[in-house]
Design a protein around this motif. Structure first.
Motif, short mmCIF file in Angstrom:
data_model
loop_
_atom_site.label_atom_id
_atom_site.label_comp_id
_atom_site.label_asym_id
_atom_site.label_seq_id
_atom_site.Cartn_x
_atom_site.Cartn_y
_atom_site.Cartn_z
N THR A 372 0.75 -1.33 -0.03
CA THR A 372 0.01 0.02 0.04
C THR A 372 0.74 1.02 0.02
O THR A 372 0.67 2.24 -0.73
N ASN A 373 1.81 1.26 0.72
CA ASN A 373 2.86 2.25 0.71
C ASN A 373 3.36 2.56 -0.45
O ASN A 373 4.00 3.87 -0.88
N ILE A 374 4.18 1.28 -1.13
CA ILE A 374 4.61 1.58 -2.43
C ILE A 374 3.68 2.19 -3.47
O ILE A 374 4.13 3.17 -3.97
N HIS A 375 2.35 1.74 -3.36
CA HIS A 375 1.42 2.36 -4.41
C HIS A 375 1.16 3.85 -4.15
O HIS A 375 0.97 4.67 -5.11
N ARG A 376 1.07 4.25 -2.77
CA ARG A 376 0.57 5.65 -2.40
C ARG A 376 1.79 6.52 -2.68
O ARG A 376 1.72 7.89 -2.92
N HIS A 377 3.08 6.04 -2.15
CA HIS A 377 4.28 7.18 -2.05
C HIS A 377 5.56 6.88 -2.64
O HIS A 377 6.22 7.76 -2.85
N SER A 378 5.70 5.91 -3.22
CA SER A 378 7.11 5.47 -3.71
C SER A 378 7.29 6.10 -5.00
O SER A 378 8.38 6.51 -5.52
N LYS A 395 12.01 -14.78 7.36
CA LYS A 395 12.18 -13.26 6.94
C LYS A 395 11.16 -12.85 5.78
O LYS A 395 11.20 -13.65 4.82
N LEU A 396 10.70 -11.72 5.89
CA LEU A 396 10.15 -11.24 4.75
C LEU A 396 10.68 -9.89 4.15
O LEU A 396 10.85 -8.96 5.12
N GLU A 397 11.13 -9.87 2.94
CA GLU A 397 11.69 -8.52 2.42
C GLU A 397 10.58 -8.07 1.44
O GLU A 397 10.48 -8.77 0.49
N VAL A 398 10.64 -6.65 1.22
CA VAL A 398 9.73 -5.90 0.49
C VAL A 398 10.66 -5.03 -0.19
O VAL A 398 11.13 -3.93 0.58
N LEU A 399 10.86 -4.91 -1.39
CA LEU A 399 11.84 -3.85 -2.14
C LEU A 399 10.86 -3.38 -3.34
O LEU A 399 10.28 -3.62 -3.76
N ASP A 400 11.27 -2.04 -3.43
CA ASP A 400 10.93 -1.09 -4.59
C ASP A 400 11.90 -0.22 -5.12
O ASP A 400 12.96 -0.19 -4.71
N GLU A 401 11.62 0.31 -6.23
CA GLU A 401 12.67 1.25 -7.06
C GLU A 401 12.10 2.26 -7.08
O GLU A 401 12.11 3.17 -8.05
N GLY A 402 11.26 3.03 -5.90
CA GLY A 402 11.00 4.36 -6.10
C GLY A 402 11.98 5.44 -5.24
O GLY A 402 13.34 5.38 -5.38
N LYS A 403 11.32 6.47 -4.80
CA LYS A 403 11.98 7.76 -4.56
C LYS A 403 12.58 7.75 -3.29
O LYS A 403 13.56 8.77 -2.84
N GLY A 404 12.33 6.90 -2.43
CA GLY A 404 13.02 6.60 -1.24
C GLY A 404 12.07 7.29 -0.29
O GLY A 404 11.10 8.15 -0.67
N ILE A 405 12.76 7.32 1.03
CA ILE A 405 11.85 7.92 2.35
C ILE A 405 12.93 9.28 2.35
O ILE A 405 14.04 9.34 2.40
N ASP A 406 12.02 10.32 2.70
CA ASP A 406 12.75 11.59 3.18
C ASP A 406 13.59 11.54 4.13
O ASP A 406 13.42 10.45 5.34
N GLY A 407 14.77 12.23 4.34
CA GLY A 407 15.60 11.96 5.07
C GLY A 407 15.54 12.10 6.69
O GLY A 407 15.78 11.59 7.57
N GLN A 408 14.61 13.11 6.81
CA GLN A 408 14.29 13.53 8.13
C GLN A 408 13.52 12.32 8.70
O GLN A 408 13.58 11.87 9.85
N LEU A 409 12.52 11.77 7.74
CA LEU A 409 11.62 10.73 8.22
C LEU A 409 12.29 9.47 8.58
O LEU A 409 12.07 8.91 9.64
N GLN A 440 15.35 0.45 5.30
CA GLN A 440 16.61 0.97 4.53
C GLN A 440 16.08 1.58 3.42
O GLN A 440 15.41 0.88 2.56
N SER A 441 16.43 2.92 3.20
CA SER A 441 15.93 3.79 2.15
C SER A 441 17.04 4.72 1.43
O SER A 441 17.99 5.15 2.38
N THR A 442 17.15 4.66 0.10
CA THR A 442 18.03 5.48 -0.53
C THR A 442 17.18 6.27 -1.56
O THR A 442 15.97 6.11 -1.86
N THR A 443 17.67 6.93 -2.43
CA THR A 443 17.13 7.91 -3.55
C THR A 443 16.67 6.86 -4.59
O THR A 443 15.97 7.17 -5.50
N THR A 444 17.27 5.64 -4.72
CA THR A 444 16.88 4.65 -5.59
C THR A 444 15.82 3.70 -5.19
O THR A 444 15.53 2.48 -5.87
N GLY A 445 15.38 3.69 -3.92
CA GLY A 445 14.52 2.73 -3.45
C GLY A 445 14.47 2.39 -1.95
O GLY A 445 15.35 2.91 -1.40
#
Length: 474
Positions: A372-378, A395-409, A440-445
């Motif tokens: 849901t977060n990938i669809h709404r925000h990434s 272990k469950l891993e969920v990865l996307d290739e979006g814009k990442g999370i804001d640094g402050q957040l 874990q978030s970067t500008t590439t996902g």
């Protein structure tokens, strides 16, 4: 610095010096006192050594002084160099009383040392140790009390103990004093006390009566321990339990709503669909407008049934109960990809065994929230889920290739702060089962990793995962 704290050789040297000085002074006093009773200054040397130098040095003093008196004074009375009866009893008396003085000095010194050790222990304690009279006046106040309550010793000693008791709890002190007068102890009494800055601190009190030599209670000794951290831990545990219970109730409510939609609205729509089908069979008897309305109604009912099926599956997917986490996720990803136009994939190990239902539901809800977060925000066009397990954890891993999370957040997330209902819900679900969440978030996902420790094999039996009331919509 106190002489008894000197190094041992220094104390012995001082004892010998005092002994020689005492004999020499008595020698100088011969013009006044003659040779009789030569122990005037000897007593002073023994007392000094017994009180300030220690057991060994005081014995050395006694022997040294005795030797000096023997050499300088006693032979004067007998040309034969032997002691007569009077001189012998004099020497024996000196040695006897010296032994008594040494014993008394050693007792005094050991008592003082014990008191010093006790005072050091009290002063270095992290707990507040306070003494007071039966009138409630503070008579001692250690460093722990200063640290916990903020009042310096000179600010507290001589003041009533109500200095640190909130107004609404003053009755506690009267009850405590009454119990102390009866000679009772108060153990581990949890209450609240005031600090100098006006704030309140939770404490655990242990209070003992202090008695005089006649056994009469004359005061009290109080130990107060700051239990702020333990109270915070208890609060966190209660909140975690409440959160876990709320999540459990939420899942139960989702299951109930899904069932009611299926059994109620779903069945009504199914009945309407059958009636509409019969109506369409006889639409030749209807006007053209009525026939078109019958066809439209049939299409609308089919669409409502499809939407209702999706809603009930999202509320509680029956495949999760019937077939397990892998089947439930496959079905959910198919629907998610169709609705969101995001390329969603699931990677599973070759052999996947069932987990306890609460584990499977936890991981399914986390996957649901992440997608849901990938669809709404990434802004990502892809979403990849990977399930893996070892002998000790899943272990469950969920990865996307979006814009990442804001640094402050991201900083707030890393520090454990709550940044949203969804993230809080994921953490609470995992915490309830002893798991952990890493983001874990970067500008590439972004990568979200949920880890759960596996339960004992006996709890992983697939039979425990079946639901008595699976929800199905025909």
């Amino acid at each position: 610095m106190h002489l008894r704290n000197f190094a041992s050789p220094s104390r012995y040297a001082l004892a010998i010096f005092v002994s020689v000085l005492a004999v020499f002074l008595r020698y100088l006093l011969i013009p006044l006192y003659g040779y009789e009773n030569p122990y005037h200054t000897a007593w002073l040397a023994v007392v000094f050594s017994a009180w300030f130098c220690g057991l060994g040095p005081s014995i050395v003093t006694t022997l040294t002084v005795s030797s000096g008196v023997w050499y300088w004074f006693l032979p004067r009375f007998a040309s034969t160099g032997r002691l007569d009866r009077t001189e012998a009893f004099g020497m024996l008396g000196f040695l006897t009383f010296s032994a008594a003085i040494i014993a008394l000095g050693e007792s005094n010194r050991r008592g003082a040392a014990a008191q010093a050790r006790l005072a050091a222990i009290v002063d270095s304690s992290g707990d507040a140790i306070v003494s007071k009279g039966l009138d409630g006046i503070i008579t001692s106040w250690n460093a722990g009390a200063e640290q916990i309550f903020g009042f310096a010793s000179h600010e507290a000693v001589g003041k009533p103990i109500t200095l640190i008791i909130p107004p609404e709890l003053q009755q506690e002190e009267r009850q405590i004093i009454a119990r102390l007068r009866r000679g009772e102890r108060v153990d581990h009494f949890e209450t609240v006390r005031l600090k100098k800055n006006g704030s309140r601190v939770p404490v655990s009190l242990s209070i003992s009566p202090v008695r005089n030599s006649r056994g009469e209670v004359i005061g009290a000794s109080k130990v107060a321990r700051d239990i702020t951290q333990s109270k915070q831990a208890e609060k966190a545990i209660r909140e975690s339990e409440i959160s876990a219970r709320l999540l459990q109730l939420q899942d139960m409510e989702r299951r109930r709503i899904a069932r009611e939609l299926h059994d109620g609205v779903g069945q009504l729509l199914a009945g309407m669909s059958m009636n509409t089908s019969r109506l369409r069979e006889e639409k030749s008897k209807l006007s053209p407008d009525a026939a078109r309305a019958a066809d439209d109604n049939a299409s609308l009912i089919d669409q409502v049934l499809a939407d209702l099926r999706t809603v009930t599956y999202l509320l509680h997917p029956p495949l999760l109960d019937e077939m397990g986490l892998d089947s439930g996720l496959k079905w959910y990803l198919e629907g998610f990809a169709e609705r969101s136009r995001i390329d969603a994939k699931l990677e599973l190990p070759p052999q996947w065994d069932r987990l306890p239902l609460d584990y499977e539901l936890c991981l399914f809800r986390i996957a649901q929230e992440c997608l849901t977060n990938i669809h709404r925000h990434s802004g990502s066009s892809t979403a990849n889920l990977k399930l893996s397990r070892s002998t000790t954890e899943v272990k469950l891993e969920v990865l996307d290739e979006g814009k990442g999370i804001d640094g402050q957040l991201q900083s707030k997330i890393d520090s454990g702060e709550s940044v949203g209902v969804g993230l809080r819900g994921m953490r609470e679900r995992l915490r309830h089962l002893g798991g952990s969440l890493e983001i874990q978030s970067t500008t590439t996902g972004t990568r979200v990793t949920a880890t759960l420790p596996l339960p004992p094999p006996s709890q992983s039996n697939a039979a425990e995962n079946t639901s008595a009331n699976p929800v199905q919509l025909s």
